[in-house]
Design a protein around this motif. Structure first.
Motif, PDB file in Angstrom:
ATOM      1  N   PHE A 139     -42.631  25.675 -30.708  1.00 27.85           N
ATOM      2  CA  PHE A 139     -43.007  24.770 -29.762  1.00 27.85           C
ATOM      3  C   PHE A 139     -42.177  25.058 -28.611  1.00 27.85           C
ATOM      4  CE2 PHE A 139     -40.312  22.638 -32.571  1.00 27.85           C
ATOM      5  CZ  PHE A 139     -39.459  21.900 -31.890  1.00 27.85           C
ATOM      6  N   PRO A 140     -42.596  24.880 -27.188  1.00 31.44           N
ATOM      7  CA  PRO A 140     -41.649  25.048 -26.137  1.00 31.44           C
ATOM      8  C   PRO A 140     -40.826  23.811 -26.063  1.00 31.44           C
ATOM      9  CG  PRO A 140     -43.971  24.322 -25.506  1.00 31.44           C
ATOM     10  CD  PRO A 140     -43.974  24.442 -26.884  1.00 31.44           C
ATOM     11  N   GLU A 141     -39.821  24.186 -25.363  1.00 32.56           N
ATOM     12  CA  GLU A 141     -38.802  23.219 -24.988  1.00 32.56           C
ATOM     13  C   GLU A 141     -39.110  22.132 -24.084  1.00 32.56           C
ATOM     14  OE1 GLU A 141     -35.112  24.866 -23.468  1.00 32.56           O
ATOM     15  OE2 GLU A 141     -34.376  25.385 -25.245  1.00 32.56           O
ATOM     16  N   GLY A 142     -38.689  20.895 -24.277  1.00 33.13           N
ATOM     17  CA  GLY A 142     -39.510  19.886 -23.602  1.00 33.13           C
ATOM     18  C   GLY A 142     -40.454  18.951 -24.383  1.00 33.13           C
ATOM     19  N   VAL A 143     -40.892  19.448 -25.432  1.00 28.88           N
ATOM     20  CA  VAL A 143     -41.787  18.790 -26.541  1.00 28.88           C
ATOM     21  C   VAL A 143     -40.916  17.794 -27.032  1.00 28.88           C
ATOM     22  CG1 VAL A 143     -43.030  19.372 -28.469  1.00 28.88           C
ATOM     23  CG2 VAL A 143     -43.671  20.683 -26.601  1.00 28.88           C
TER      24      VAL A 143
END
Length: 591
Positions: free
Chosen positions: A435-439
């Protein structure tokens, strides 16, 4: 038999004498933590409810106990319905109950046991601070407060000196133009000062407050300063003062005219009121220790791996033992939990359980946070589910694992295998996610629920919580939960992955591993950094409960690879009998 009616009447008499119409009784102490010492168990003393989350509201003519979905069955069993209404704290919140029953009443509260944020969520009511706590006036045999020694947690385990941590936190205060920060969360004090203790049964910390100044100095306050011996005082250094709790009011008066940070969720309301009375400027802000505490450094990450490797051997010995003893009969929920604890006590560095083991057979497994007692202990029968959720504390790290087992000797019913496999599929989906950073955690909770939702099923608890490093087994600020704040997941954070399914009166299923977030290798054309999880927990899944036909080929490959890793890393440390069991349990699944 405890007479909670008499206790309720005694409390009402004290409230009436104080000119109050009611009182809030939370399940917390002055540090607002989940776990409290025996002297802080006011909710349990008054109502009988012993869960780790709850609130009672007492009025002159009625009372109610509020708790979440983990304790729906437990609160029914432990409280008297003639004395207390039982309410779901989310579906029937205290604020609504108060608006319906106490709109024009004066409701007392202990300002040491509630944060300002919690009180504001129950707005529209006339709240009156009341000290000392009126329950303490009628709790005749109240236990003494903790008195355990405060110990150093050396840099070899913490990975960073207290001086470095204090400077980082102080620099944050300076950038914000703040003179000081009150730390009421004892976990933050333990982390910041690199100290541990034994004030709580399962969390190795000292219950202390601290005042962090913008110059990096700290004043630590606890009920008995003599608990900090010469060795620990030398370890803390001359920039950390150790003082009695009675010194807190004077320390706050010294901040007149200065900006002081308080975390509105984690600080008792008493502090904000006292600071304002002293002429200080109260600024709401995040506890500067909370996020860095959750982002384990390289030493703590390796410590977590060490702790889980040691714990895995004890858990494997238990699982092998259970596979034989459950079919022989004669075991109970208590005896099984005691056997697991005995295996753990043989592990290097084991200091204690990280929480009371949840050991539930059959219908008791459907009670999410069931705690077996001599009164509820029941035999583990043949051909039924048995759920064991437990954890360990090691100086290197904290563990938490749940496995749901089949007692045999007969085959598990098809419907049960279907539901176990759905829980396992959700568990795998979350644990293997990129999953992308910030999730944030709330964004991922549904991933683990999807296989159950496809069957029209669900569970009434979050999917996972943060875990500390030789601290609390439940740690914020990140969680896999729809109710959690959307705090982005960062590398080094450790979270549990524990979807479940519970059929009241029949059985409970929960499968739990601990995961540690780490950077993922980049893929072609990747636009932003991604994260993934490293699985820390090493223990086989229940082969008798898995239905391979309901798994995708990718899920089967993942399970086979995980089980092979467990066998490779844990198997050589087992005796011949346990290793033989593990070889059979970890053999590849048939597609």
């Amino acid at each position: 038999m405890t007479d909670h009616a008499d206790r309720l009447s005694a409390l009402r008499a004290v409230l009436a004498a104080a000119g109050l119409d009611g009182f809030l009784v939370p399940r917390s102490d002055e540090h607002l933590g989940e776990y409290v010492p025996p002297s802080g168990e006011r909710l349990a003393w008054l109502t009988g409810f012993t869960g780790s989350a709850g609130l009672a509201i007492v009025l002159a003519d009625k009372a109610a106990v509020f708790t979440d979905g983990r304790y729906t069955t437990q609160v029914q069993a432990e409280t008297d319905g003639a004395l207390f209404e039982r309410r779901h704290i989310t579906d029937e919140p205290p604020s609504a109950w108060l608006r319906e029953n106490a709109r024009d009443l004066r409701i007392g509260y202990d300002p040491w046991l509630h944060s300002d944020a919690a009180l504001q969520r129950m707005g529209g009511i006339q709240f009156v601070p009341l000290t000392p706590n009126p329950i303490d006036a009628v709790w005749r045999d109240r236990p003494a407060p903790p008195a355990a020694e405060v110990r150093p947690h050396p840099v070899e385990l913490s990975g960073e000196t207290s001086e470095a941590k204090r400077e980082t936190a102080a620099a944050e205060l300076r950038r914000a133009g703040e003179e000081a920060c009150v730390l009421a969360d004892a976990h933050s004090v333990a982390w910041l000062l690199n100290i541990r203790g034994a004030d709580l049964a399962y969390t190795p910390m000292a219950l202390a407050f601290a005042l962090l100044r913008a110059d990096g100095s700290v004043r630590m306050f606890l009920n008995a300063p003599e608990r900090v011996g010469a060795e620990t005082r030398a370890f803390l250094g001359n920039r950390v003062a150790v003082e009695p709790r009675s010194a807190i009011p004077e320390a706050l008066k010294g901040l007149a005219g200065r900006k002081v940070r308080l975390d509105p969720e984690a600080t008792p309301a008493w502090f904000a009121a006292s600071l304002r009375d002293a002429g200080a400027i109260v600024v709401s802000g995040e506890d500067p220790c909370r996020l860095p505490r959750a982002m384990k450094n390289a030493t703590e990450q390796q410590g977590a791996r060490i702790a889980h490797a040691r714990d895995a051997v004890a858990v494997a010995r238990f699982l092998a033992w259970f596979a034989t003893e459950a079919q022989r009969g004669g075991q109970t929920e208590m005896s099984a939990a005691a056997r697991l604890l005995a295996f753990r006590r043989e592990a290097k560095g084991f200091t204690g359980e990280s929480f009371p083991a949840i050991s539930g057979a059959g219908e008791n497994g459907a009670i999410v946070h069931y705690r077996v007692t001599e009164a509820t202990d029941r035999p583990i029968a043949a051909d039924e589910c048995y759920l064991i959720d437990s954890g360990a504390q090691f100086p290197e790290g904290t563990t938490d694992i749940t496995r749901t087992l089949w007692s045999g000797p007969g085959p598990a019913p098809a419907g049960l295998r279907e539901r176990y496999t759905a829980v396992l599929r959700g568990h795998i989906a979350l644990g293997t996610l990129r999953f992308p950073e910030g999730v944030a955690g709330p964004h991922l909770d549904a991933i683990a629920r999807r296989p159950l939702w496809d069957l029209g099923l669900d569970y009434d608890h979050g999917t996972g919580h943060g875990v500390g490093s030789f601290l609390s087994v439940h740690e914020g600020p990140v969680a896999f939960s729809r109710a959690a704040k959307p705090v982005p997941i960062r590398p080094g954070m450790i979270l549990s992955d524990e979807p479940g399914y519970y059929l009241p009166g029949h059985y409970g299923i929960r499968i739990e591993n601990l995961l540690m977030a780490r950077p993922a290798d980049p893929s072609p054309d990747q636009m932003r950094p991604f994260l993934e999880f490293e699985t820390l927990t090493l223990a086989p899944y229940a082969r008798a409960l898995i239905e391979p036909a309901l798994l995708t080929p990718a899920e089967i490959r993942w399970i086979d690879a995980y089980q092979a890793r467990v066998l490779e890393e844990v198997g050589p440390q087992l005796d011949a009998a346990a290793r033989g069991w593990m070889e059979a349990e970890c053999a590849p699944l048939e597609a």
